[in-house]
Design a protein around this motif. Structure first.
Motif, PDB file in Angstrom:
ATOM      1  N   ALA A 187       0.851  -1.187   0.000  1.00 35.16           N
ATOM      2  CA  ALA A 187       0.000   0.000   0.000  1.00 35.16           C
ATOM      3  C   ALA A 187       0.883   1.232   0.000  1.00 35.16           C
ATOM      4  O   ALA A 187       2.054   1.188   0.393  1.00 35.16           O
ATOM      5  CB  ALA A 187      -0.928   0.009   1.213  1.00 35.16           C
ATOM      6  N   ILE A 188       0.292   2.325  -0.459  1.00 36.32           N
ATOM      7  CA  ILE A 188       1.016   3.598  -0.451  1.00 36.32           C
ATOM      8  C   ILE A 188       0.024   4.711  -0.160  1.00 36.32           C
ATOM      9  O   ILE A 188      -1.142   4.649  -0.561  1.00 36.32           O
ATOM     10  CB  ILE A 188       1.750   3.840  -1.791  1.00 36.32           C
ATOM     11  N   ILE A 189       0.485   5.695   0.594  1.00 39.16           N
ATOM     12  CA  ILE A 189      -0.302   6.894   0.892  1.00 39.16           C
ATOM     13  C   ILE A 189       0.299   8.044   0.092  1.00 39.16           C
ATOM     14  O   ILE A 189       1.509   8.272   0.119  1.00 39.16           O
ATOM     15  CB  ILE A 189      -0.252   7.234   2.397  1.00 39.16           C
ATOM     16  N   ALA A 190      -0.572   8.764  -0.617  1.00 38.37           N
ATOM     17  CA  ALA A 190      -0.132   9.926  -1.388  1.00 38.37           C
ATOM     18  C   ALA A 190      -1.067  11.087  -1.097  1.00 38.37           C
ATOM     19  O   ALA A 190      -2.226  10.898  -0.734  1.00 38.37           O
ATOM     20  CB  ALA A 190      -0.127   9.601  -2.881  1.00 38.37           C
ATOM     21  N   ILE A 250       4.511  11.696  -1.448  1.00 40.15           N
ATOM     22  CA  ILE A 250       4.209  10.272  -1.342  1.00 40.15           C
ATOM     23  C   ILE A 250       5.000   9.676  -0.177  1.00 40.15           C
ATOM     24  O   ILE A 250       6.194   9.951  -0.010  1.00 40.15           O
ATOM     25  CB  ILE A 250       4.559   9.550  -2.659  1.00 40.15           C
ATOM     26  N   TYR A 251       4.327   8.863   0.619  1.00 36.22           N
ATOM     27  CA  TYR A 251       4.968   8.167   1.736  1.00 36.22           C
ATOM     28  C   TYR A 251       5.637   6.891   1.224  1.00 36.22           C
ATOM     29  O   TYR A 251       5.303   6.388   0.138  1.00 36.22           O
ATOM     30  CB  TYR A 251       3.925   7.823   2.802  1.00 36.22           C
ATOM     31  N   PRO A 252       6.564   6.333   2.003  1.00 38.67           N
ATOM     32  CA  PRO A 252       7.170   5.067   1.583  1.00 38.67           C
ATOM     33  C   PRO A 252       6.114   3.972   1.426  1.00 38.67           C
ATOM     34  O   PRO A 252       5.159   3.903   2.215  1.00 38.67           O
ATOM     35  CB  PRO A 252       8.122   4.734   2.748  1.00 38.67           C
ATOM     36  N   ALA A 253       6.270   3.157   0.409  1.00 44.86           N
ATOM     37  CA  ALA A 253       5.373   2.007   0.237  1.00 44.86           C
ATOM     38  C   ALA A 253       5.532   1.070   1.427  1.00 44.86           C
ATOM     39  O   ALA A 253       6.628   0.918   1.984  1.00 44.86           O
ATOM     40  CB  ALA A 253       5.695   1.271  -1.063  1.00 44.86           C
ATOM     41  N   VAL A 254       4.437   0.442   1.822  1.00 50.03           N
ATOM     42  CA  VAL A 254       4.442  -0.453   2.980  1.00 50.03           C
ATOM     43  C   VAL A 254       3.932  -1.827   2.580  1.00 50.03           C
ATOM     44  O   VAL A 254       3.232  -1.984   1.577  1.00 50.03           O
ATOM     45  CB  VAL A 254       3.565   0.104   4.129  1.00 50.03           C
ATOM     46  N   GLU A 255       4.316  -2.821   3.378  1.00 55.66           N
ATOM     47  CA  GLU A 255       3.748  -4.159   3.229  1.00 55.66           C
ATOM     48  C   GLU A 255       2.636  -4.322   4.255  1.00 55.66           C
ATOM     49  O   GLU A 255       2.766  -3.885   5.401  1.00 55.66           O
ATOM     50  CB  GLU A 255       4.806  -5.234   3.453  1.00 55.66           C
ATOM     51  N   THR A 256       1.534  -4.936   3.843  1.00 56.87           N
ATOM     52  CA  THR A 256       0.418  -5.164   4.756  1.00 56.87           C
ATOM     53  C   THR A 256       0.068  -6.646   4.781  1.00 56.87           C
ATOM     54  O   THR A 256       0.386  -7.386   3.848  1.00 56.87           O
ATOM     55  CB  THR A 256      -0.830  -4.363   4.331  1.00 56.87           C
ATOM     56  N   TYR A 264      -7.014  15.468  -7.790  1.00 58.99           N
ATOM     57  CA  TYR A 264      -7.413  15.121  -6.423  1.00 58.99           C
ATOM     58  C   TYR A 264      -6.826  16.115  -5.427  1.00 58.99           C
ATOM     59  O   TYR A 264      -5.689  16.570  -5.581  1.00 58.99           O
ATOM     60  CB  TYR A 264      -6.907  13.705  -6.133  1.00 58.99           C
ATOM     61  N   ILE A 265      -7.579  16.438  -4.376  1.00 61.16           N
ATOM     62  CA  ILE A 265      -7.084  17.275  -3.280  1.00 61.16           C
ATOM     63  C   ILE A 265      -7.293  16.520  -1.971  1.00 61.16           C
ATOM     64  O   ILE A 265      -8.421  16.209  -1.596  1.00 61.16           O
ATOM     65  CB  ILE A 265      -7.805  18.635  -3.229  1.00 61.16           C
ATOM     66  N   GLY A 266      -6.195  16.210  -1.281  1.00 60.33           N
ATOM     67  CA  GLY A 266      -6.271  15.479  -0.024  1.00 60.33           C
ATOM     68  C   GLY A 266      -5.375  14.263  -0.047  1.00 60.33           C
ATOM     69  O   GLY A 266      -4.536  14.091  -0.938  1.00 60.33           O
ATOM     70  N   VAL A 267      -5.562  13.407   0.959  1.00 62.70           N
ATOM     71  CA  VAL A 267      -4.799  12.166   1.083  1.00 62.70           C
ATOM     72  C   VAL A 267      -5.591  11.024   0.455  1.00 62.70           C
ATOM     73  O   VAL A 267      -6.819  10.970   0.554  1.00 62.70           O
ATOM     74  CB  VAL A 267      -4.491  11.865   2.564  1.00 62.70           C
ATOM     75  N   CYS A 268      -4.865  10.117  -0.174  1.00 61.66           N
ATOM     76  CA  CYS A 268      -5.476   8.966  -0.840  1.00 61.66           C
ATOM     77  C   CYS A 268      -4.648   7.724  -0.530  1.00 61.66           C
ATOM     78  O   CYS A 268      -3.416   7.773  -0.538  1.00 61.66           O
ATOM     79  CB  CYS A 268      -5.500   9.217  -2.354  1.00 61.66           C
ATOM     80  N   GLY A 269      -5.317   6.603  -0.222  1.00 61.13           N
ATOM     81  CA  GLY A 269      -4.634   5.331  -0.003  1.00 61.13           C
ATOM     82  C   GLY A 269      -4.797   4.432  -1.211  1.00 61.13           C
ATOM     83  O   GLY A 269      -5.886   4.336  -1.784  1.00 61.13           O
ATOM     84  N   ILE A 270      -3.714   3.784  -1.614  1.00 59.77           N
ATOM     85  CA  ILE A 270      -3.738   2.879  -2.770  1.00 59.77           C
ATOM     86  C   ILE A 270      -3.222   1.516  -2.309  1.00 59.77           C
ATOM     87  O   ILE A 270      -2.085   1.399  -1.856  1.00 59.77           O
ATOM     88  CB  ILE A 270      -2.865   3.406  -3.919  1.00 59.77           C
TER      89      ILE A 270
END
Length: 378
Positions: free
Chosen positions: A186-189, A199-205, A242-248
């Motif tokens: 996942a990644i938060i942008a 963009i935040y570091p990609a993470v493992e979930t 887009y305006i704001g935070v989005c999770g992918i």
């Protein structure tokens, strides 16, 4: 005079905006169904109504400068009438429109040229067998609207199971191929009013029964894969304006291929580690983005971080004080307790983040095991 921000939804995602709101001088006003919802305790004012109650949102809009979203279970058609009357929504309704229906989301991503699994929308006009014959089993069945934390998502092993679920419910469904992934990522942008993207570091979930159990930041992936994920985020947020935070959410296959699983147009569980591990949390980032402030640095303070969800495992009204204290005693750990008055299996009651130094990164699995052995009954 401070900015007044209305939030549709009063769960833990809104509750976790408190520290950032205090820091930035933002007043929070929430629209949420229950006085017991977590964000009620931190809001300057609350309107008690369902999140899809547009009449309540009209009242909310009179009390704030901008309206944002804690969840996506809104009535977009009704809100569009308010937007035409001058209500400012961030993210904008045009950015949400392609994302709220999961089939339409898939089509949007495909048409952008972004990598997605094979998919189709079930049609009542055609035989079920002929519609899915090219996918094979198992398949993934998803309700097109209102699914979260495993609700409305099914792993289907055979045609009989598929037919039973489809015929017993009145939901519209998306069907897609089952991806035999090696990792879930996942990644938060975030994108600002001015088009700045961070963009935040990609993470493992890890998901169990479609509910997130833990997150490790950063994910152990190649630089090429990391750049590919960042490029996906840039292309998506730019296309949506887009305006704001989005999770992918994404899959990594055995062949090293990246596929998009789902888009969440809001702050996201996979970004909770940022509260303790990053210079700017995803919650502060969202407030900065929607309020027109410069975006913050997304770097990690530490070599890595582990976030473990504290999920309900029973029906009770216990506050689990003993377990929470044991968890808080773990070195470099922070426990976030959402203050919910009722526990039930699978419900997100809180989370814990543990920061790790470089020499501790090989012990991630041990830390996760320790947390879960404290939290869950043996």
């Amino acid at each position: 005079m401070s900015m007044k921000l209305g939030i549709i939804g009063g769960g833990q995602l809104a509750w976790m905006m408190k520290d950032a709101a205090d820091k930035l001088g933002v007043e929070l006003i929430v629209q949420t169904p229950s006085p017991n919802d977590p964000a009620v305790s931190i809001a300057q004012h609350s309107i008690f109504a369902a999140v899809d109650d547009a009449a309540a949102t009209e009242i909310l809009a009179t009390k704030c400068d901008i309206v944002t979203f804690e969840n996506e279970f809104v009535n977009l058609a009704a809100l569009s009438l308010l937007e035409k009357q001058g209500v400012c929504f961030h993210p904008q309704l045009a950015a949400l429109a392609p994302l709220l229906d999961k089939y339409e989301q898939r089509c949007y991503l495909r048409d952008l040229g972004l990598p997605v699994p094979q998919f189709l929308a079930l049609s009542g006009e055609k035989k079920l067998e002929s519609q899915i014959e090219n996918l094979g089993f198992p398949v993934v069945l998803k309700a097109r609207r209102h699914g979260y934390d495993g609700q409305g998502t099914f792993i289907i092993p055979d045609f009989a199971t598929l037919s039973k679920i489809v015929n017993q419910t009145h939901s519209q469904f998306l069907v897609e191929e089952f991806v035999p992934f090696t990792k879930e990522l996942a990644i938060i942008a975030a994108r600002s009013v001015n088009g700045e993207i961070v963009i935040y570091p990609a993470v493992e979930t890890l998901q169990k029964e479609q509910v997130c159990r833990w997150v490790i930041a950063p994910a152990q992936i190649t630089q090429e894969q990391s750049l590919q994920i960042e490029a996906i985020a840039h292309k998506l947020l730019t296309s949506l304006q887009y305006i704001g935070v989005c999770g992918i959410e994404l899959f990594l296959t055995a062949q090293g291929k990246i596929l998009i699983n789902e888009i969440a147009p809001r702050t996201h569980n996979s970004g909770h580690f940022s509260l303790d591990a990053c210079e700017t949390s995803q919650f502060e980032q969202h407030l900065r983005a929607v309020c027109g402030l410069p975006l913050g640095n997304t770097r990690l303070y530490c070599a890595s971080a582990v976030m473990v969800n504290l999920l309900g495992y029973e029906n009770s009204h216990c506050d689990y004080q003993k377990q929470r204290q044991q968890l808080a005693n773990i070195p470099q750990a922070t426990v976030h307790w959402y203050g919910k008055t009722e526990a039930r299996p699978g419900r997100k009651l809180g989370h814990i983040t543990v920061l790790l130094d470089q020499d501790q990164t090989n012990g991630v699995e041990d830390i996760i095991h320790k947390i879960e052995s404290i939290w869950y009954p043996q």
